[in-house]
Design a protein around this motif. Structure first.
Motif, PDB file in Angstrom:
ATOM      1  N   ALA A  88      -4.437   8.482   1.558  1.00  0.00           N
ATOM      2  CA  ALA A  88      -5.107   9.773   1.656  1.00  0.00           C
ATOM      3  C   ALA A  88      -4.131  10.791   2.240  1.00  0.00           C
ATOM      4  O   ALA A  88      -3.261  10.454   3.038  1.00  0.00           O
ATOM      5  CB  ALA A  88      -6.341   9.658   2.538  1.00  0.00           C
ATOM      6  N   GLY A  89      -4.268  12.039   1.827  1.00  0.00           N
ATOM      7  CA  GLY A  89      -3.404  13.079   2.360  1.00  0.00           C
ATOM      8  C   GLY A  89      -2.072  13.194   1.666  1.00  0.00           C
ATOM      9  O   GLY A  89      -1.246  14.021   2.046  1.00  0.00           O
ATOM     10  N   GLY A  90      -1.819  12.340   0.655  1.00  0.00           N
ATOM     11  CA  GLY A  90      -0.615  12.508  -0.153  1.00  0.00           C
ATOM     12  C   GLY A  90       0.638  11.836   0.354  1.00  0.00           C
ATOM     13  O   GLY A  90       1.722  12.081  -0.182  1.00  0.00           O
ATOM     14  N   ASP A  91       0.538  10.988   1.384  1.00  0.00           N
ATOM     15  CA  ASP A  91       1.725  10.276   1.860  1.00  0.00           C
ATOM     16  C   ASP A  91       2.213   9.325   0.762  1.00  0.00           C
ATOM     17  O   ASP A  91       1.517   8.391   0.376  1.00  0.00           O
ATOM     18  CB  ASP A  91       1.367   9.499   3.129  1.00  0.00           C
ATOM     19  CG  ASP A  91       2.515   8.640   3.647  1.00  0.00           C
ATOM     20  OD1 ASP A  91       3.660   8.853   3.200  1.00  0.00           O
ATOM     21  OD2 ASP A  91       2.253   7.769   4.504  1.00  0.00           O
ATOM     22  N   ARG A  92       3.432   9.547   0.257  1.00  0.00           N
ATOM     23  CA  ARG A  92       3.998   8.710  -0.804  1.00  0.00           C
ATOM     24  C   ARG A  92       4.919   7.619  -0.267  1.00  0.00           C
ATOM     25  O   ARG A  92       5.649   6.986  -1.022  1.00  0.00           O
ATOM     26  CB  ARG A  92       4.764   9.587  -1.803  1.00  0.00           C
ATOM     27  CG  ARG A  92       3.884  10.519  -2.623  1.00  0.00           C
ATOM     28  CD  ARG A  92       4.691  11.269  -3.675  1.00  0.00           C
ATOM     29  NE  ARG A  92       3.841  12.058  -4.538  1.00  0.00           N
ATOM     30  CZ  ARG A  92       3.457  13.309  -4.285  1.00  0.00           C
ATOM     31  NH1 ARG A  92       3.877  13.898  -3.159  1.00  0.00           N
ATOM     32  NH2 ARG A  92       2.677  13.965  -5.124  1.00  0.00           N
ATOM     33  N   SER A  93       4.880   7.385   1.027  1.00  0.00           N
ATOM     34  CA  SER A  93       5.690   6.310   1.600  1.00  0.00           C
ATOM     35  C   SER A  93       5.256   4.971   1.029  1.00  0.00           C
ATOM     36  O   SER A  93       4.142   4.806   0.534  1.00  0.00           O
ATOM     37  CB  SER A  93       5.533   6.284   3.123  1.00  0.00           C
ATOM     38  OG  SER A  93       5.949   7.503   3.700  1.00  0.00           O
ATOM     39  N   THR A  94       6.157   4.001   1.089  1.00  0.00           N
ATOM     40  CA  THR A  94       5.828   2.661   0.623  1.00  0.00           C
ATOM     41  C   THR A  94       5.841   1.693   1.804  1.00  0.00           C
ATOM     42  O   THR A  94       6.753   1.713   2.630  1.00  0.00           O
ATOM     43  CB  THR A  94       6.786   2.191  -0.492  1.00  0.00           C
ATOM     44  OG1 THR A  94       6.405   0.900  -0.938  1.00  0.00           O
ATOM     45  CG2 THR A  94       8.237   2.159  -0.041  1.00  0.00           C
ATOM     46  N   TYR A  95       4.794   0.874   1.888  1.00  0.00           N
ATOM     47  CA  TYR A  95       4.618  -0.096   2.962  1.00  0.00           C
ATOM     48  C   TYR A  95       4.380  -1.451   2.297  1.00  0.00           C
ATOM     49  O   TYR A  95       3.478  -1.574   1.466  1.00  0.00           O
ATOM     50  CB  TYR A  95       3.400   0.270   3.813  1.00  0.00           C
ATOM     51  CG  TYR A  95       3.361   1.702   4.323  1.00  0.00           C
ATOM     52  CD1 TYR A  95       3.873   2.035   5.571  1.00  0.00           C
ATOM     53  CD2 TYR A  95       2.781   2.728   3.565  1.00  0.00           C
ATOM     54  CE1 TYR A  95       3.823   3.343   6.059  1.00  0.00           C
ATOM     55  CE2 TYR A  95       2.727   4.036   4.038  1.00  0.00           C
ATOM     56  CZ  TYR A  95       3.249   4.337   5.286  1.00  0.00           C
ATOM     57  OH  TYR A  95       3.191   5.629   5.754  1.00  0.00           O
ATOM     58  N   TYR A  96       5.149  -2.488   2.665  1.00  0.00           N
ATOM     59  CA  TYR A  96       4.943  -3.771   1.993  1.00  0.00           C
ATOM     60  C   TYR A  96       5.345  -4.957   2.852  1.00  0.00           C
ATOM     61  O   TYR A  96       6.070  -4.815   3.838  1.00  0.00           O
ATOM     62  CB  TYR A  96       5.631  -3.808   0.633  1.00  0.00           C
ATOM     63  CG  TYR A  96       7.133  -3.628   0.579  1.00  0.00           C
ATOM     64  CD1 TYR A  96       7.986  -4.721   0.436  1.00  0.00           C
ATOM     65  CD2 TYR A  96       7.708  -2.352   0.606  1.00  0.00           C
ATOM     66  CE1 TYR A  96       9.363  -4.557   0.331  1.00  0.00           C
ATOM     67  CE2 TYR A  96       9.082  -2.185   0.502  1.00  0.00           C
ATOM     68  CZ  TYR A  96       9.905  -3.292   0.369  1.00  0.00           C
ATOM     69  OH  TYR A  96      11.268  -3.126   0.268  1.00  0.00           O
ATOM     70  N   ALA A 129       5.782   9.864  -7.578  1.00  0.00           N
ATOM     71  CA  ALA A 129       4.769   8.870  -7.917  1.00  0.00           C
ATOM     72  C   ALA A 129       3.421   9.162  -7.271  1.00  0.00           C
ATOM     73  O   ALA A 129       3.309   9.946  -6.323  1.00  0.00           O
ATOM     74  CB  ALA A 129       5.251   7.489  -7.498  1.00  0.00           C
ATOM     75  N   ALA A 130       2.409   8.477  -7.778  1.00  0.00           N
ATOM     76  CA  ALA A 130       1.083   8.508  -7.161  1.00  0.00           C
ATOM     77  C   ALA A 130       1.072   7.598  -5.938  1.00  0.00           C
ATOM     78  O   ALA A 130       1.975   6.770  -5.733  1.00  0.00           O
ATOM     79  CB  ALA A 130       0.038   8.060  -8.175  1.00  0.00           C
ATOM     80  N   THR A 131       0.048   7.741  -5.112  1.00  0.00           N
ATOM     81  CA  THR A 131      -0.033   6.962  -3.869  1.00  0.00           C
ATOM     82  C   THR A 131      -1.471   6.551  -3.593  1.00  0.00           C
ATOM     83  O   THR A 131      -2.415   7.220  -4.029  1.00  0.00           O
ATOM     84  CB  THR A 131       0.506   7.771  -2.680  1.00  0.00           C
ATOM     85  OG1 THR A 131       0.382   7.001  -1.477  1.00  0.00           O
ATOM     86  CG2 THR A 131      -0.245   9.083  -2.501  1.00  0.00           C
ATOM     87  N   SER A 132      -1.624   5.462  -2.866  1.00  0.00           N
ATOM     88  CA  SER A 132      -2.960   5.029  -2.440  1.00  0.00           C
ATOM     89  C   SER A 132      -3.340   5.650  -1.104  1.00  0.00           C
ATOM     90  O   SER A 132      -4.460   5.435  -0.625  1.00  0.00           O
ATOM     91  CB  SER A 132      -2.996   3.500  -2.320  1.00  0.00           C
ATOM     92  OG  SER A 132      -2.210   3.048  -1.228  1.00  0.00           O
ATOM     93  N   VAL A 180       0.878  -1.173   0.000  1.00  0.00           N
ATOM     94  CA  VAL A 180       0.000   0.000   0.000  1.00  0.00           C
ATOM     95  C   VAL A 180       0.916   1.224   0.000  1.00  0.00           C
ATOM     96  O   VAL A 180       2.117   1.133   0.258  1.00  0.00           O
ATOM     97  CB  VAL A 180      -0.972   0.054   1.203  1.00  0.00           C
ATOM     98  CG1 VAL A 180      -1.957  -1.104   1.162  1.00  0.00           C
ATOM     99  CG2 VAL A 180      -0.222   0.095   2.530  1.00  0.00           C
ATOM    100  N   GLY A 181       0.306   2.370  -0.282  1.00  0.00           N
ATOM    101  CA  GLY A 181       1.097   3.597  -0.353  1.00  0.00           C
ATOM    102  C   GLY A 181       1.589   3.845  -1.757  1.00  0.00           C
ATOM    103  O   GLY A 181       0.816   3.790  -2.725  1.00  0.00           O
ATOM    104  N   ASN A 182       2.875   4.094  -1.891  1.00  0.00           N
ATOM    105  CA  ASN A 182       3.462   4.477  -3.172  1.00  0.00           C
ATOM    106  C   ASN A 182       3.171   3.434  -4.252  1.00  0.00           C
ATOM    107  O   ASN A 182       3.471   2.251  -4.091  1.00  0.00           O
ATOM    108  CB  ASN A 182       4.978   4.642  -3.003  1.00  0.00           C
ATOM    109  CG  ASN A 182       5.603   5.433  -4.122  1.00  0.00           C
ATOM    110  OD1 ASN A 182       5.652   4.987  -5.256  1.00  0.00           O
ATOM    111  ND2 ASN A 182       6.076   6.637  -3.800  1.00  0.00           N
ATOM    112  N   LEU A 183       2.593   3.876  -5.358  1.00  0.00           N
ATOM    113  CA  LEU A 183       2.129   2.952  -6.397  1.00  0.00           C
ATOM    114  C   LEU A 183       3.200   2.589  -7.416  1.00  0.00           C
ATOM    115  O   LEU A 183       2.940   1.787  -8.319  1.00  0.00           O
ATOM    116  CB  LEU A 183       0.920   3.556  -7.116  1.00  0.00           C
ATOM    117  CG  LEU A 183      -0.341   3.706  -6.260  1.00  0.00           C
ATOM    118  CD1 LEU A 183      -1.424   4.449  -7.031  1.00  0.00           C
ATOM    119  CD2 LEU A 183      -0.837   2.349  -5.806  1.00  0.00           C
ATOM    120  N   SER A 184       4.394   3.137  -7.270  1.00  0.00           N
ATOM    121  CA  SER A 184       5.453   2.872  -8.256  1.00  0.00           C
ATOM    122  C   SER A 184       6.532   1.936  -7.749  1.00  0.00           C
ATOM    123  O   SER A 184       7.431   1.563  -8.504  1.00  0.00           O
ATOM    124  CB  SER A 184       6.114   4.191  -8.680  1.00  0.00           C
ATOM    125  OG  SER A 184       6.913   4.708  -7.616  1.00  0.00           O
TER     126      SER A 184
END
Length: 332
Positions: free
Chosen positions: A128-136, A123-126, A106-110
């Motif tokens: 809300a609020g624009g957090d582009r962090s990546t969680y996996y 990149a775009a993100t999933s 979830v988060g960063n879509l790239s």
């Protein structure tokens, strides 16, 4: 006639040599002759009737005026976009399929093996609020159904079956029970858990906890057999004591460590927001499940792990820190 016999002998040697070479290479890829067969595990001892798991002590309450008792929830969805790959940007940057198993995001879509700080930031993100962090994290599969989608069939290494989608994903940042927290640096890399826990010398880095939705006061390092109608849960809590210098380190652990049981950080580290990811799955009773893993780890539930790259903007991180330090409950 002599020449024909010599030619035939040479041909036979070449064929046998090719077969031997292929066998040796195959053994090397799978860990040698002592490696488990493809798809081995989990074993019966990896499971537990959750009714037999004892309740745990509650987390210690905030102690003293310096505690940061707030909570920040970040709504990042539950991977409705189907973002999966076999990469691991934190551990194996630049190496396609370096994880040898499938991760869900979830988060960063790239995010993939070739992501850079600049590409993540753009990149775009999933969330809300624009957090582009990546969680996996590694996916959970039901092994009684074959995988049919591309990301279900490409992992290999004994990871097979239909991927179970998350019914719920919770991304939270928590404070410290004994002190204020400071901001995480942008592009901080973090990991929790131990992907090679089954063959490790100790369980020191086993951090993930499994549970059932009806008993949040209990957890285990084994796959839980939940009562009918309850969801299987996974909880991934990340280290939160930063060395103040590095965004990554050899081994991916030295720059970010866990606090002691009383909440105090090790010497020469500073408390930062504590990330906790909670996952929940709808799994019919009796369904065989397996966590994606390296072949030699035999899908052990102890190998559960997660990764994080902080791509919050400076102002957004400041909002998280202020909320935690002021003891408020916030949501983005």
């Amino acid at each position: 006639m002599g020449n024909e016999r010599r030619l035939l002998t040479l041909l036979i040697c070449l064929v046998l040599g090719s077969g031997l070479t292929a066998a040796v290479l195959g053994a090397a890829r799978t860990g040698g002759p002592g490696a488990p067969p493809t798809g081995a595990g989990p074993v019966p001892g990896d499971f537990v009737d959750f009714r037999e798991v004892p309740a745990e002590p509650a987390e210690p309450p905030a102690a003293g005026p310096q505690a940061s008792a707030g909570r920040v929830s970040v709504d990042c969805g539950r991977n409705a976009e189907g973002h999966y790959n076999e990469d691991n940007l934190v551990v194996s940057p630049g190496l396609r399929s370096g994880a040898h198993h499938t991760h869900g995001y979830v988060g960063n879509l790239s995010t993939d093996a070739f992501s850079t700080d600049a590409s993540l930031d753009a990149a775009a993100t999933s969330c809300a609020g624009g957090d582009r962090s990546t969680y996996y994290w590694p996916v959970l599969r039901r092994t009684d159904r074959p995988g049919e989608r591309p990301h279900e069939e490409t992992a290999g290494h004994g990871n097979a079956g239909a991927i179970l989608p998350e019914a719920a994903v919770s991304v939270e940042f928590l404070g410290s029970p004994v002190s204020k927290v400071v901001a995480m640096p942008r592009f901080l890399r973090a990991m929790t858990g131990d992907a090679v826990a089954l063959t490790a010398d100790s369980d020191e880095d086993v951090r993930a906890r499994w549970g059932c939705s009806g008993s949040p006061d209990r957890s285990t390092t084994r796959y839980p057999r939940c009562p009918q109608g309850e969801r299987i849960t996974r909880t991934l809590t990340f280290p939160s004591c930063w060395n103040g210098l590095d965004t990554t380190a050899p081994g991916h652990r030295a720059h970010l460590r866990y606090p002691a049981a009383n909440g105090v950080c090790p010497q020469d580290t500073f408390p930062v927001p504590r990330l906790r990811i909670s996952l929940a799955y709808e799994v019919p009773a009796g369904t065989p499940i397996a966590l994606d893993s390296f072949p030699e780890q035999r899908h052990s539930p102890k190998t559960d792990h997660g990764m994080f790259v902080n791509v919050m903007s400076g102002p957004r991180m400041d909002e998280v820190v202020d909320c935690l330090n002021q003891g408020r409950t916030c949501r983005t």
